[in-house]
Structure formats: structure tokens, C-alpha cells
Design a protein around this motif. Sequence first.
Motif, PDB file in Angstrom:
ATOM      1  N   LYS A   1      -8.035  -1.169 -15.170  1.00  0.00           N
ATOM      2  CA  LYS A   1      -8.423  -1.762 -13.887  1.00  0.00           C
ATOM      3  C   LYS A   1      -9.924  -2.026 -13.826  1.00  0.00           C
ATOM      4  O   LYS A   1     -10.352  -3.043 -13.274  1.00  0.00           O
ATOM      5  CB  LYS A   1      -7.954  -0.892 -12.719  1.00  0.00           C
ATOM      6  CG  LYS A   1      -6.451  -0.968 -12.515  1.00  0.00           C
ATOM      7  CD  LYS A   1      -6.009  -0.260 -11.256  1.00  0.00           C
ATOM      8  CE  LYS A   1      -4.522  -0.468 -11.022  1.00  0.00           C
ATOM      9  NZ  LYS A   1      -4.079   0.097  -9.747  1.00  0.00           N
TER      10      LYS A   1
ATOM     11  N   TYR B   1     -11.346  -5.497 -12.750  1.00  0.00           N
ATOM     12  CA  TYR B   1     -12.017  -5.531 -11.452  1.00  0.00           C
ATOM     13  C   TYR B   1     -13.526  -5.306 -11.524  1.00  0.00           C
ATOM     14  O   TYR B   1     -14.208  -5.353 -10.501  1.00  0.00           O
ATOM     15  CB  TYR B   1     -11.407  -4.485 -10.497  1.00  0.00           C
ATOM     16  CG  TYR B   1      -9.993  -4.798 -10.083  1.00  0.00           C
ATOM     17  CD1 TYR B   1      -9.729  -5.652  -9.023  1.00  0.00           C
ATOM     18  CD2 TYR B   1      -8.914  -4.226 -10.747  1.00  0.00           C
ATOM     19  CE1 TYR B   1      -8.429  -5.932  -8.627  1.00  0.00           C
ATOM     20  CE2 TYR B   1      -7.608  -4.500 -10.371  1.00  0.00           C
ATOM     21  CZ  TYR B   1      -7.371  -5.347  -9.313  1.00  0.00           C
ATOM     22  OH  TYR B   1      -6.088  -5.623  -8.923  1.00  0.00           O
TER      23      TYR B   1
ATOM     24  N   ASP C   1      -2.690   6.241  -8.667  1.00  0.00           N
ATOM     25  CA  ASP C   1      -3.761   5.619  -7.884  1.00  0.00           C
ATOM     26  C   ASP C   1      -4.511   6.658  -7.051  1.00  0.00           C
ATOM     27  O   ASP C   1      -5.741   6.621  -6.949  1.00  0.00           O
ATOM     28  CB  ASP C   1      -3.202   4.524  -6.970  1.00  0.00           C
ATOM     29  CG  ASP C   1      -2.835   3.253  -7.726  1.00  0.00           C
ATOM     30  OD1 ASP C   1      -3.303   3.063  -8.867  1.00  0.00           O
ATOM     31  OD2 ASP C   1      -2.067   2.444  -7.165  1.00  0.00           O
TER      32      ASP C   1
END
Length: 180
Positions: free
Chosen positions: A114, A118, A163
Motif C-alpha cells: 500500500k 499510496y 488494516d
Amino acid sequence: MNTNQQYDATVSSSKEIFLKKTADYGTSWRVYRTISIADQIYIKAKRIRTIQEKKEQKVADDISSEFKGILNYAIIGLIQLDIDNDEIEELSVTEVEKLYDEKIIIAKKLMEDKNHDYGEAWREMSQESFVDLIIAKILRIRQILINEGKTMISEGIDANYFDIINYSIFALILISEGKH
């Protein structure tokens, strides 16, 4: 330190607490069902949110310790999903450490993937956002449980726990940098 080093240092301090509590209490957490784990995480996230909103706290445990607790409860949640039996078995500290490390390896790989996509956007996020995201993930877990564990298009309970782990670690890294 780079992100990977910060991540590892943050995990190390949380893991140390987890293993010491396992030595003190055994794996009494084996009695927890998924909803109980979700509720424990919710309580901790709600406390952080209340402290953020009221700008005052009356219990000595600081926000960092609550994020570490959230991280560790999410690890418990993942371990419980894998063991998936009703027998309340005691696990050794060595076995718990192995299971903890397995979950962190997966969480860290997710973070790295990620971060690639990102661009470490989490470094510009607020502590309040991390708490809100954790609470949202808990509400999703609750809904998945209401749906008897089935989702049509969404990720499962495990993805939400992963998460939660990473949001907690991100918040702890930013706290350690004095940004929150």
C-alpha cells in the motif's frame, strides 16, 4: 529511521507487551469470540476518540498504550480466526510468538504494498482519522458477523484486522515522531 525500521520498532514494543502478558496470564484470550475481540478494540478506539474530543483524560493509560492494545487485540483476532475451534487450549509463549510473527509478516507486506501505491499518504493523516478508520473497521466486522461471515463483494474479517494493525502502527509511528 526509515518506515520499515519504524514499523519493526513499533511492532517490537507491542509484541514485548503481548508476550509478557501471555507469560503472566497464559492465553486466557482464547475464550474470546470474534465479537468480543471487536468489542475490545472498539472500547480502546472509543476511549482514544473521547480523549481527543474532550482534550482531557482521567485514567493514566496514555493514547500510545491504547493503540498498542488495539494492535495486539487485532493480532488475537487473526490468531483466533485461524485456530477456529471451540476448545479452549492453552498455547505456549513460544507458539504465541510464532503466531504473532506470522500475522505481522502479512501485515507488513500489506503495508509495503500500500505504501508503494499510496506514497505513504498515512504520514499526512491525523491521529483522529486513524481512530475513525479503526472504528469503521470494527463496525464492518460487526456487520460481517451479522451476515454470518459472508460478504458479497467486500473483504472479510481478516482484512479488517490487518488494516487495524497497520492503522495502529501508523498512529504509533507518528506519535513517536511527535506529530500527534
